[in-house]
Write a protein that holds these residues in place. Structure first.
Motif, PDB file in Angstrom:
ATOM      1  N   PHE A  50       0.833  -1.207   0.000  1.00  0.00           N
ATOM      2  CA  PHE A  50       0.000   0.000   0.000  1.00  0.00           C
ATOM      3  C   PHE A  50       0.869   1.260   0.000  1.00  0.00           C
ATOM      4  N   ALA A  51       1.872   1.285   0.884  1.00  0.00           N
ATOM      5  CA  ALA A  51       2.744   2.455   0.978  1.00  0.00           C
ATOM      6  C   ALA A  51       3.525   2.669  -0.311  1.00  0.00           C
ATOM      7  N   LEU A  52       4.009   1.590  -0.924  1.00  0.00           N
ATOM      8  CA  LEU A  52       4.775   1.713  -2.168  1.00  0.00           C
ATOM      9  C   LEU A  52       3.917   2.280  -3.293  1.00  0.00           C
ATOM     10  N   VAL A  53       2.639   1.907  -3.340  1.00  0.00           N
ATOM     11  CA  VAL A  53       1.725   2.463  -4.346  1.00  0.00           C
ATOM     12  C   VAL A  53       1.613   3.979  -4.169  1.00  0.00           C
ATOM     13  N   ILE A  54       1.435   4.418  -2.924  1.00  0.00           N
ATOM     14  CA  ILE A  54       1.308   5.858  -2.648  1.00  0.00           C
ATOM     15  C   ILE A  54       2.601   6.593  -2.986  1.00  0.00           C
TER      16      ILE A  54
ATOM     17  N   LEU B  22     -11.894  17.031  -1.841  1.00  0.00           N
ATOM     18  CA  LEU B  22     -12.197  15.685  -2.327  1.00  0.00           C
ATOM     19  C   LEU B  22     -11.353  15.295  -3.539  1.00  0.00           C
ATOM     20  N   TYR B  23     -10.825  16.279  -4.257  1.00  0.00           N
ATOM     21  CA  TYR B  23     -10.058  15.965  -5.471  1.00  0.00           C
ATOM     22  C   TYR B  23      -8.772  15.189  -5.177  1.00  0.00           C
ATOM     23  N   PRO B  24      -7.998  15.565  -4.146  1.00  0.00           N
ATOM     24  CA  PRO B  24      -6.811  14.756  -3.837  1.00  0.00           C
ATOM     25  C   PRO B  24      -7.158  13.318  -3.453  1.00  0.00           C
TER      26      PRO B  24
ATOM     27  N   VAL C  42      -5.963   9.680  -5.210  1.00  0.00           N
ATOM     28  CA  VAL C  42      -5.414   8.514  -4.510  1.00  0.00           C
ATOM     29  C   VAL C  42      -6.237   7.268  -4.824  1.00  0.00           C
ATOM     30  N   ALA C  43      -7.560   7.433  -4.894  1.00  0.00           N
ATOM     31  CA  ALA C  43      -8.423   6.295  -5.238  1.00  0.00           C
ATOM     32  C   ALA C  43      -8.066   5.745  -6.614  1.00  0.00           C
TER      33      ALA C  43
END
Length: 496
Positions: A69-73, A224-226, A230-231
């Motif tokens: 999860f962290a690597l994706v972010i 909500l845009y940020p 991320v989604a």
């Protein structure tokens, strides 16, 4: 499960303490010249069972989930800030490093591990595959705000953003060979090209879809845009991985597409993702530090043999891989030496080292301890000397001038206007001109000028100087016209 060991209040308090600790060590990492990931890991080890004994954590599956999860972010945030014009010039060399370079590094380290440790040849090759790739989180953090030449920084960042698929493919393939004896490595080769192709395709398609959706959808709050972005990053990874492609590559490519597109609420999206990436990085490295038992890692056998394997990685495997991967690609010997030295290992190898544990591979705990020691050595030795090596090899670029200020606009998207931040380069045609003499579009207004971290109130007589940050409010339909004015260049003599 790890989370069941604590009550809600205790768990939240521990999370807060870990984040506080991470933020504080991040503040001092640059001052001490130590990579932040080392300090984050040390925080985890301090809180762990072999340290203060506050948290007992040995759940490799949970660590793996948090790490992915962290690597994706982190990959998404790194891709957002990468300019396509810079990456395009180093795309082929970076791809060569990300594929051939990882393969060569993995083979050399794997065979060395087989000779040094009591491992089978397949187990040795698995260890080599785990440490074969450089780490995006470590490289992005190490190069941020360091005065490295643009070509070097772009090559290293593009390599670290795209070499995870090869390392993941090699790791999973070797685990498959170790657990299913009837498998053949040659049957798995086509899978790599399928994974890379799908990762590239899904990254481009979903990146364009994300950019289109962000600009077209009308949300009630700009905050909500940020979250929306991320989604998309998480969807890009999960959908691509579910269909058999490389999720990490897809996320990085999608971020490149989004980051180089015209976006509404661009500033909010970028700032949110930068902060979120920092939080992900802090928690990931702390969790990985918790997962390690120092009493098992810092034994004489692991340390002596680990130092030998680290030396082979840093001084032999990585340089051989770089020099062979960059043959006839326009890189000087000094540039190749620097790229070799700056090939940092970090979270990716540690996260990949949890895969053998989860799959019950024999000697998996030994491999994890070796990988962890190699990462510590790489980050400490290479990460703390990147600037020194750049100076010694004469590869220092111009000082990065990053503004420590921000201007927020509310409901900018609904007003069909955008705040443009532009740093005036010495070659810009507007240098030396007064604001009233610059032919800005009629619908463009200079809202502020930041000079030497001071706010300058703009008037018609204000002279524009090199290095100024101009904040210009412009209607969306006049943005291209404004960019043409700002991007005009003139040749200046050395005396100027």
């Amino acid at each position: 499960m790890f989370f069941d060991a604590f009550g809600t209040d205790t768990f939240l308090l521990l999370t807060a303490l870990l984040l506080f600790s991470g933020v504080l060590v991040a503040k001092f990492s640059s001052r001490w010249g130590i990579p932040s990931l080392i300090l984050f890991i040390l925080v985890g080890m301090l809180f762990g069972s072999d340290g203060l004994g506050i948290i007992y954590f040995d759940d490799a599956s949970t660590a793996q989930i948090i790490g992915v999860f962290a690597l994706v972010i982190i990959l998404f945030e790194g891709g957002l800030h990468t300019k396509w014009t810079t990456v395009r010039s180093v795309a082929f060399p970076s791809l060569s490093l990300a594929t051939l370079g990882v393969l060569l590094t993995s083979f050399i380290i794997g065979f060395s591990a087989y000779l040094i440790f009591n491992l089978t040849i397949l187990e040795g090759m698995l260890l080599g595959a785990i440490v074969g790739s450089t780490d995006a989180a470590a490289v992005f953090a190490a190069l941020k705000e360091r005065n490295i030449k643009a070509k070097m920084g772009a090559t290293l960042e593009a390599e670290s953003g795209t070499n995870d698929p090869m390392a993941v493919f090699l790791t999973l393939s070797l685990i498959e060979l170790l657990t299913a004896q009837d498998q053949s490595i040659w049957m798995m080769v086509p899978m790599f090209f399928v994974q890379m192709g799908m990762g590239l395709l899904f990254g481009i398609v979903l990146g364009k879809l994300a950019s289109f959706s962000i600009n077209r959808i009308k949300l009630d709050s700009s905050a909500l845009y940020p979250i929306f972005s991320v989604a998309f990053a998480l969807v890009t990874y999960s959908v691509t991985a579910f269909l058999g492609g490389s999720g990490f590559l897809a996320v990085y490519v999608a971020a490149l597409v989004v980051g180089n597109s015209e976006l509404t609420y661009r500033y909010s999206i970028f700032q949110f993702n930068e902060g979120f990436a920092w939080m992900a990085q802090i928690l990931m490295f702390i969790i990985l530090g918790l997962l390690v038992f120092p009493g098992q890692v810092f034994t004489s056998a692991i340390m002596v043999n680990g130092l030998l394997l680290s030396a082979i990685l840093i001084l032999v495997a990585r340089p051989v891989a770089v020099f062979l991967s960059l043959i006839k690609m326009g890189y000087s010997v000094k540039e190749k030496l620097f790229i070799s030295w700056a090939g940092l290992r970090g979270a990716v190898p540690i996260v990949l080292a949890t895969f053998p544990i989860v799959n019950g591979i024999e000697n998996s705990q030994v491999m994890f301890n070796i990988v962890f020691f190699i990462v510590l050595t790489s980050a400490l030795v290479q990460g703390s000397t990147i600037s020194y090596m750049a100076k010694k090899l004469h590869l220092v670029g111009p000082k990065k001038d990053v503004p420590h200020h921000s201007i927020e606009l509310i409901s900018m998207g609904k007003a069909s206007a955008e705040m443009i931040q532009y740093q005036v380069s010495p070659e810009s045609a507007v240098v030396g001109q007064k604001l009233r003499d610059v032919e800005f579009p009629n619908r463009a207004n200079i809202s502020a000028i930041i000079r030497n971290n001071q706010v300058i109130t703009p008037y018609g007589e204000t002279e524009i100087k090199a290095g100024d940050f101009l904040y210009i409010l412009v209607e969306a339909k006049y943005k291209d016209q404004l960019k043409k004015v700002l991007e005009q260049r003139v040749e200046r003599s050395a005396s100027e």
